[in-house]
Design a protein around this motif. Sequence first.
Motif, PDB file in Angstrom:
ATOM      1  N   LYS A 168     -33.836  17.480  13.809  1.00  0.00           N
ATOM      2  CA  LYS A 168     -34.024  18.460  15.885  1.00  0.00           C
ATOM      3  C   LYS A 168     -33.631  20.019  15.419  1.00  0.00           C
ATOM      4  CE  LYS A 168     -34.156  14.826  19.565  1.00  0.00           C
ATOM      5  NZ  LYS A 168     -33.505  14.710  20.288  1.00  0.00           N
ATOM      6  N   PRO A 169     -34.255  21.363  15.552  1.00  0.00           N
ATOM      7  CA  PRO A 169     -33.825  22.271  15.263  1.00  0.00           C
ATOM      8  C   PRO A 169     -32.127  22.278  15.667  1.00  0.00           C
ATOM      9  CG  PRO A 169     -35.809  22.873  16.466  1.00  0.00           C
ATOM     10  CD  PRO A 169     -35.367  21.341  16.467  1.00  0.00           C
ATOM     11  N   GLU A 170     -31.690  22.018  16.813  1.00  0.00           N
ATOM     12  CA  GLU A 170     -30.814  22.192  17.289  1.00  0.00           C
ATOM     13  C   GLU A 170     -29.148  21.138  16.028  1.00  0.00           C
ATOM     14  OE1 GLU A 170     -32.215  19.420  19.899  1.00  0.00           O
ATOM     15  OE2 GLU A 170     -32.487  21.085  19.196  1.00  0.00           O
ATOM     16  N   HIS A 171     -29.912  20.758  15.481  1.00  0.00           N
ATOM     17  CA  HIS A 171     -29.304  19.573  14.604  1.00  0.00           C
ATOM     18  C   HIS A 171     -29.193  20.722  12.614  1.00  0.00           C
ATOM     19  CE1 HIS A 171     -29.173  15.872  16.984  1.00  0.00           C
ATOM     20  NE2 HIS A 171     -28.620  16.798  17.678  1.00  0.00           N
ATOM     21  N   ALA A 172     -29.739  21.155  12.763  1.00  0.00           N
ATOM     22  CA  ALA A 172     -30.259  21.973  11.154  1.00  0.00           C
ATOM     23  C   ALA A 172     -28.770  23.094  10.591  1.00  0.00           C
ATOM     24  CB  ALA A 172     -31.354  23.140  11.728  1.00  0.00           C
ATOM     25  N   VAL A 173     -28.185  23.467  11.292  1.00  0.00           N
ATOM     26  CA  VAL A 173     -26.527  24.123  10.964  1.00  0.00           C
ATOM     27  C   VAL A 173     -25.583  23.505  10.462  1.00  0.00           C
ATOM     28  CG1 VAL A 173     -25.103  25.425  12.080  1.00  0.00           C
ATOM     29  CG2 VAL A 173     -27.241  26.059  12.381  1.00  0.00           C
ATOM     30  N   GLU A 174     -25.993  22.372  11.460  1.00  0.00           N
ATOM     31  CA  GLU A 174     -24.482  21.506  11.153  1.00  0.00           C
ATOM     32  C   GLU A 174     -25.156  19.912   9.639  1.00  0.00           C
ATOM     33  OE1 GLU A 174     -23.698  16.790  13.351  1.00  0.00           O
ATOM     34  OE2 GLU A 174     -24.860  18.333  14.445  1.00  0.00           O
ATOM     35  N   LEU A 175     -26.899  20.292  10.076  1.00  0.00           N
ATOM     36  CA  LEU A 175     -27.003  19.193   8.664  1.00  0.00           C
ATOM     37  C   LEU A 175     -26.747  20.016   7.664  1.00  0.00           C
ATOM     38  CD1 LEU A 175     -28.419  16.976   7.544  1.00  0.00           C
ATOM     39  CD2 LEU A 175     -30.627  17.491   8.020  1.00  0.00           C
ATOM     40  N   TRP A 176     -27.707  21.428   7.344  1.00  0.00           N
ATOM     41  CA  TRP A 176     -27.204  22.414   6.419  1.00  0.00           C
ATOM     42  C   TRP A 176     -25.804  22.842   5.423  1.00  0.00           C
ATOM     43  CZ3 TRP A 176     -31.224  25.679   4.234  1.00  0.00           C
ATOM     44  CH2 TRP A 176     -29.893  26.604   3.196  1.00  0.00           C
ATOM     45  N   GLN A 177     -24.760  22.852   6.686  1.00  0.00           N
ATOM     46  CA  GLN A 177     -23.493  22.786   6.219  1.00  0.00           C
ATOM     47  C   GLN A 177     -22.888  21.811   5.605  1.00  0.00           C
ATOM     48  OE1 GLN A 177     -21.820  23.912  10.194  1.00  0.00           O
ATOM     49  NE2 GLN A 177     -22.212  26.551   9.368  1.00  0.00           N
ATOM     50  N   ALA A 178     -23.264  20.471   6.281  1.00  0.00           N
ATOM     51  CA  ALA A 178     -22.776  19.162   5.557  1.00  0.00           C
ATOM     52  C   ALA A 178     -23.172  18.558   4.038  1.00  0.00           C
ATOM     53  CB  ALA A 178     -23.452  17.970   6.422  1.00  0.00           C
ATOM     54  N   LEU A 179     -24.796  19.136   3.633  1.00  0.00           N
ATOM     55  CA  LEU A 179     -25.659  19.050   2.219  1.00  0.00           C
ATOM     56  C   LEU A 179     -24.726  20.303   2.166  1.00  0.00           C
ATOM     57  CD1 LEU A 179     -28.933  18.733   3.943  1.00  0.00           C
ATOM     58  CD2 LEU A 179     -27.861  17.112   2.936  1.00  0.00           C
ATOM     59  N   THR A 180     -24.018  21.117   1.821  1.00  0.00           N
ATOM     60  CA  THR A 180     -23.425  22.483   1.451  1.00  0.00           C
ATOM     61  C   THR A 180     -22.202  21.553   0.549  1.00  0.00           C
ATOM     62  OG1 THR A 180     -24.738  23.971   2.687  1.00  0.00           O
ATOM     63  CG2 THR A 180     -22.917  24.391   1.252  1.00  0.00           C
ATOM     64  N   LYS A 181     -21.470  21.146   1.867  1.00  0.00           N
ATOM     65  CA  LYS A 181     -20.110  20.809   1.355  1.00  0.00           C
ATOM     66  C   LYS A 181     -20.465  19.440   0.549  1.00  0.00           C
ATOM     67  CE  LYS A 181     -15.382  19.689   3.594  1.00  0.00           C
ATOM     68  NZ  LYS A 181     -15.410  18.665   3.362  1.00  0.00           N
ATOM     69  N   ALA A 182     -21.730  18.475   0.431  1.00  0.00           N
ATOM     70  CA  ALA A 182     -21.718  17.227   0.013  1.00  0.00           C
ATOM     71  C   ALA A 182     -22.178  17.865  -1.479  1.00  0.00           C
ATOM     72  CB  ALA A 182     -22.714  16.052   0.328  1.00  0.00           C
ATOM     73  N   GLY A 183     -22.453  18.909  -2.078  1.00  0.00           N
ATOM     74  CA  GLY A 183     -23.221  19.327  -3.242  1.00  0.00           C
ATOM     75  C   GLY A 183     -22.102  20.347  -3.635  1.00  0.00           C
ATOM     76  N   GLU A 184     -21.181  20.608  -3.389  1.00  0.00           N
ATOM     77  CA  GLU A 184     -20.652  21.993  -3.668  1.00  0.00           C
ATOM     78  C   GLU A 184     -20.134  21.376  -5.113  1.00  0.00           C
ATOM     79  OE1 GLU A 184     -16.944  21.732  -1.697  1.00  0.00           O
ATOM     80  OE2 GLU A 184     -17.975  23.486   0.190  1.00  0.00           O
ATOM     81  N   GLY A 185     -19.623  19.833  -5.438  1.00  0.00           N
ATOM     82  CA  GLY A 185     -19.042  19.540  -6.853  1.00  0.00           C
ATOM     83  C   GLY A 185     -20.002  19.741  -7.588  1.00  0.00           C
ATOM     84  N   VAL A 186     -21.417  19.639  -7.339  1.00  0.00           N
ATOM     85  CA  VAL A 186     -22.486  19.426  -8.292  1.00  0.00           C
ATOM     86  C   VAL A 186     -23.073  20.533  -8.550  1.00  0.00           C
ATOM     87  CG1 VAL A 186     -22.362  16.152  -8.539  1.00  0.00           C
ATOM     88  CG2 VAL A 186     -23.649  17.408  -6.323  1.00  0.00           C
ATOM     89  N   GLY A 187     -23.186  21.126  -8.002  1.00  0.00           N
ATOM     90  CA  GLY A 187     -24.229  22.447  -8.066  1.00  0.00           C
ATOM     91  C   GLY A 187     -24.562  23.202  -7.544  1.00  0.00           C
ATOM     92  N   LEU A 188     -25.404  22.404  -6.046  1.00  0.00           N
ATOM     93  CA  LEU A 188     -25.961  22.411  -5.547  1.00  0.00           C
ATOM     94  C   LEU A 188     -26.233  24.208  -4.633  1.00  0.00           C
ATOM     95  CD1 LEU A 188     -28.102  21.617  -3.187  1.00  0.00           C
ATOM     96  CD2 LEU A 188     -25.878  21.878  -1.334  1.00  0.00           C
ATOM     97  N   VAL A 189     -27.262  24.834  -4.593  1.00  0.00           N
ATOM     98  CA  VAL A 189     -27.011  26.092  -4.238  1.00  0.00           C
ATOM     99  C   VAL A 189     -28.254  26.720  -3.155  1.00  0.00           C
ATOM    100  CG1 VAL A 189     -26.246  27.183  -6.333  1.00  0.00           C
ATOM    101  CG2 VAL A 189     -28.897  27.507  -5.764  1.00  0.00           C
ATOM    102  N   PRO A 190     -27.595  27.179  -2.082  1.00  0.00           N
ATOM    103  CA  PRO A 190     -28.945  27.414  -1.398  1.00  0.00           C
ATOM    104  C   PRO A 190     -30.061  28.132  -2.165  1.00  0.00           C
ATOM    105  CG  PRO A 190     -27.099  29.392  -0.896  1.00  0.00           C
ATOM    106  CD  PRO A 190     -26.718  28.201  -1.757  1.00  0.00           C
ATOM    107  N   CYS A 191     -31.529  28.178  -1.551  1.00  0.00           N
ATOM    108  CA  CYS A 191     -32.421  28.464  -2.256  1.00  0.00           C
ATOM    109  C   CYS A 191     -33.712  29.027  -1.384  1.00  0.00           C
ATOM    110  CB  CYS A 191     -33.162  27.476  -3.273  1.00  0.00           C
ATOM    111  SG  CYS A 191     -32.783  26.710  -4.252  1.00  0.00           S
TER     112      CYS A 191
END
Length: 373
Positions: free
Chosen positions: A205-228
């Motif tokens: 749902k659109p209202e969950h998008a920011v929360e999910l983006w931030q969680a994925l960003t945090k989870a990917g910090e140590g393995v080189g995830l970047v926004p594309c």
Amino acid sequence: MSSTGELRHTALDALHRVLGATMTDFAGWDMPLRYGSERDEHIAVRTKAGLFDLSHMGEITVTGPQAAALLDFALVGNIGGVKPGRARYTMICRADGGILDDLIVYRLGETEYMVVANASNAQVVLDALTERAAGFDAEVRDDRDAYALLAVQGPESPGILKSLTDADLDSLKYYAGLPGTVAGVPALIARTGYTGEDGFELFVKPEHAVELWQALTKAGEGVGLVPCGLSCRDTLRLEAGMPLYGHELSTSLTPFDAGLGRVVKFEKEGDFVGREALREAAARAEQNPPRVLVGLVAEGRRVPRAGYAVVAGGEVIGEVTSGAPSPTLGKPIAIAYVDPAHAAPGTSGVGVDIRGSHEPYEVVALPFYKRQK
């Protein structure tokens, strides 16, 4: 575009701006083109992981007792044969066989399907499905505003997602989807993508998008995830030999002209829109092969663009449909439709007319890049 003519914004718009994204108009949406270096974003997806906002894509839900029958009539694929939880790449064609759009159809349940159309064609697809639904006990629903779509792509994406969900990702096959919870957010988790890498698309749902983006960003910090952004999405799909509507696909081409005749399922029961025209197109392609979609790799540094002529012996033998520098190959590449006589990998003497200069190119089989399983 909204009805007022203004660009539409995804639920992640403010976040993109905080991240310093360069924004661009894409199919009436204000979308991130890149956040920093598109080359760095591209390489991150190939070697680590990238996070994309794809909320501009068009979701259309088809439900009801005859949902499968409607989709089998409206589309060229055998949609009734898709098992619940699986997805299929297919196309919707005009009565004359011209491609209106290429699609992914997810079977969400016994009588529920989600059709995902390209942003530029979402309204066209919605209108066509609505019109073709006449006489079927099925409902076509515009769900474009009901979903935000995030994609995490690249070799590190399974590990990133596993840290945020208890869904069984190991048994989730390519082109399959399952409902689950990611970082506490209800999502349809689909193992699909447009980059040539392993990865997932998350419908929420659109209202969950920011929360999910931030969680994925945090989870990917140590393995080189970047926004594309969309720019590296284009070079990734180009290297993977994946067609883009408006470039490799259009209403002036049938699936057989595009070398994708395999998506047309004549063996399915009942009639479908374009059947006769497509049967004729298939016969024509057998007797008189159309131009073939091939890869071209530059010997020099000049980058070919869509619409440039492909030449051999002073004659025009084809046309470039997409071209860009390839970060993976380190050379400019292109996809082009060329005459069959010049389509074999290794064909010599082929060039691209770049502003009057015939630049030499090597003909190669598609895709340019295939990931190691």
